[in-house]
Design a protein around this motif. Sequence first.
Motif, mmCIF file in Angstrom:
data_model
loop_
_atom_site.group_PDB
_atom_site.id
_atom_site.type_symbol
_atom_site.label_atom_id
_atom_site.label_comp_id
_atom_site.label_asym_id
_atom_site.label_seq_id
_atom_site.Cartn_x
_atom_site.Cartn_y
_atom_site.Cartn_z
ATOM 1 N N LEU A 192 -3.373 -5.829 43.250
ATOM 2 C CA LEU A 192 -1.920 -5.945 43.434
ATOM 3 C C LEU A 192 -1.146 -5.610 42.160
ATOM 4 O O LEU A 192 -0.259 -4.737 42.192
ATOM 5 N N PRO A 193 -1.429 -6.257 41.008
ATOM 6 C CA PRO A 193 -0.678 -5.884 39.800
ATOM 7 C C PRO A 193 -0.959 -4.454 39.347
ATOM 8 O O PRO A 193 -0.068 -3.787 38.816
ATOM 9 N N MET A 194 -2.194 -3.961 39.584
ATOM 10 C CA MET A 194 -2.491 -2.588 39.179
ATOM 11 C C MET A 194 -1.779 -1.597 40.070
ATOM 12 O O MET A 194 -1.373 -0.514 39.615
ATOM 13 N N TRP A 195 -1.618 -1.923 41.337
ATOM 14 C CA TRP A 195 -0.855 -1.069 42.260
ATOM 15 C C TRP A 195 0.588 -0.939 41.792
ATOM 16 O O TRP A 195 1.152 0.161 41.734
ATOM 17 N N VAL A 196 1.194 -2.074 41.416
ATOM 18 C CA VAL A 196 2.570 -2.058 40.907
ATOM 19 C C VAL A 196 2.643 -1.280 39.595
ATOM 20 O O VAL A 196 3.556 -0.465 39.386
ATOM 21 N N ALA A 197 1.686 -1.515 38.693
ATOM 22 C CA ALA A 197 1.680 -0.819 37.402
ATOM 23 C C ALA A 197 1.517 0.681 37.591
ATOM 24 O O ALA A 197 2.176 1.482 36.912
ATOM 25 N N SER A 240 2.774 4.956 47.168
ATOM 26 C CA SER A 240 3.232 3.703 47.778
ATOM 27 C C SER A 240 3.604 2.689 46.712
ATOM 28 O O SER A 240 4.602 1.961 46.839
ATOM 29 N N GLY A 241 2.823 2.647 45.619
ATOM 30 C CA GLY A 241 3.149 1.737 44.520
ATOM 31 C C GLY A 241 4.456 2.102 43.852
ATOM 32 O O GLY A 241 5.260 1.228 43.499
ATOM 33 N N ALA A 242 4.705 3.416 43.673
ATOM 34 C CA ALA A 242 5.955 3.857 43.051
ATOM 35 C C ALA A 242 7.159 3.509 43.911
ATOM 36 O O ALA A 242 8.183 3.029 43.413
ATOM 37 N N TRP A 275 9.551 0.746 42.128
ATOM 38 C CA TRP A 275 10.873 1.205 41.694
ATOM 39 C C TRP A 275 11.954 0.795 42.682
ATOM 40 O O TRP A 275 13.082 0.492 42.272
ATOM 41 N N GLY A 276 11.633 0.765 43.965
ATOM 42 C CA GLY A 276 12.620 0.278 44.925
ATOM 43 C C GLY A 276 12.988 -1.169 44.662
ATOM 44 O O GLY A 276 14.162 -1.550 44.696
ATOM 45 N N THR A 277 11.980 -1.979 44.374
ATOM 46 C CA THR A 277 12.227 -3.395 44.069
ATOM 47 C C THR A 277 13.002 -3.542 42.770
ATOM 48 O O THR A 277 13.981 -4.308 42.696
ATOM 49 N N TYR A 278 12.581 -2.817 41.737
ATOM 50 C CA TYR A 278 13.248 -2.903 40.434
ATOM 51 C C TYR A 278 14.721 -2.516 40.533
ATOM 52 O O TYR A 278 15.610 -3.243 40.049
ATOM 53 N N LEU A 279 15.012 -1.385 41.176
ATOM 54 C CA LEU A 279 16.390 -0.917 41.269
ATOM 55 C C LEU A 279 17.237 -1.839 42.142
ATOM 56 O O LEU A 279 18.433 -2.021 41.880
ATOM 57 N N THR A 280 16.633 -2.439 43.158
ATOM 58 C CA THR A 280 17.373 -3.391 43.989
ATOM 59 C C THR A 280 17.762 -4.625 43.182
ATOM 60 O O THR A 280 18.911 -5.081 43.230
ATOM 61 N N VAL A 281 16.804 -5.166 42.447
ATOM 62 C CA VAL A 281 17.077 -6.348 41.621
ATOM 63 C C VAL A 281 18.137 -6.040 40.573
ATOM 64 O O VAL A 281 19.079 -6.820 40.353
ATOM 65 N N VAL A 325 21.933 -0.108 47.465
ATOM 66 C CA VAL A 325 21.019 -1.246 47.576
ATOM 67 C C VAL A 325 20.202 -1.154 48.861
ATOM 68 O O VAL A 325 18.998 -1.445 48.871
ATOM 69 N N MET A 326 20.830 -0.735 49.949
ATOM 70 C CA MET A 326 20.101 -0.574 51.210
ATOM 71 C C MET A 326 18.998 0.473 51.058
ATOM 72 O O MET A 326 17.871 0.285 51.536
ATOM 73 N N LEU A 327 19.313 1.581 50.366
ATOM 74 C CA LEU A 327 18.317 2.639 50.194
ATOM 75 C C LEU A 327 17.148 2.172 49.333
ATOM 76 O O LEU A 327 15.981 2.398 49.680
ATOM 77 N N THR A 328 17.445 1.498 48.218
ATOM 78 C CA THR A 328 16.363 1.059 47.332
ATOM 79 C C THR A 328 15.513 -0.033 47.980
ATOM 80 O O THR A 328 14.285 -0.051 47.820
ATOM 81 N N SER A 329 16.154 -0.930 48.716
ATOM 82 C CA SER A 329 15.382 -1.992 49.377
ATOM 83 C C SER A 329 14.519 -1.419 50.497
ATOM 84 O O SER A 329 13.375 -1.846 50.692
ATOM 85 N N LEU A 330 15.037 -0.442 51.221
ATOM 86 C CA LEU A 330 14.229 0.211 52.264
ATOM 87 C C LEU A 330 13.084 1.011 51.638
ATOM 88 O O LEU A 330 11.990 1.081 52.204
#
Length: 314
Positions: A99-104, A251-253, A257-263, A282-287
């Motif tokens: 999980l953390p390596m997928w995000v990294a 999928s990790g990207a 990045w979608g999560t990061y930009l939403t936050v 925000v809708m685009l990044t969260s989706l």
Amino acid sequence: MKTTVESDSAYTPRSASSPGRFRWVVACAAIVGIVPYVALKVLWISGSRVGIDDPEFGRGGAMAVLNAGTAVMDVIAVLLALSFVTEWGRKIPAPVLLLPMWVATGLLGQILVILPVQLVVGTESSPEGKGASVLADWVPTVVYSGFAWQGFFLILGFALYAKDRWGTRVIARGPEHSGVGAGLAVIGCCAIAVSTLVSKGPGPLETVNAVASSVIALFTGAAVVVFAWNWGSHRLPLVRLAAAGFGWFGSGAMFAWGTYLTVMAVVPNDLRSSDGIDVASVMLTSLTAAVGAICGIVLLRTIARRPNAANVAN
């Protein structure tokens, strides 16, 4: 709860082998690339203003939490690098490590893809909006060159570790994934690619980021088609290997990045370029984050559905 799934032991470690000098060099190189960023974060958390031109920037509580959070993420990256070459690293349950390596892989891999293009077209490699104008000129250079360095060596170290621990069984042919999840993932990737291009900003940096993100989304959808629907026969193992690798990265990207930009868009902080919230953005990044998560789950479940039965803890 335990669920019985079809697997050819994708989660079962192979017999241990010495990591060798080269893998240790790769792990140490990854850690070296992490040091400058962590040092900056520690300095800023402790109250130092080194590298900050605006005397008011970064003094709020939200920025302190953000700095602490990103510093913790790099500490996790150090632990990941060490886990790839140590005996205790082979004993870590696969989901805890993956999980953390997928995000990294998603966060750092996208920088590895986009940064060279930005350098060629002469755009500034900083996604943080207002933050780029209040930092000293050397800060983005140190930060993003460090990201690229640690991304290259961390991903390389993980690839060598995965080959040693699981071999090539994760790309073996097996039962096709059910069409619903894979279909949603592919449709979502195509929709995200088109929406990202349509909603891009007018500047060259925005264009580079939008095109790269759209290409990543499209290739991730293609990887799901190849891998989850069992395309690529036994005569084309490289096709499935490429699909597995790009599906993992893409999928990790999208998720990271979608999560990061939403936050960053929703939580008040000094890096936001305006006080308002762009609802459409925000809708685009969260989706994007949601579709990335769906793609990752589809690929993971596909890997798990292998000829031999194994018990995998959910």
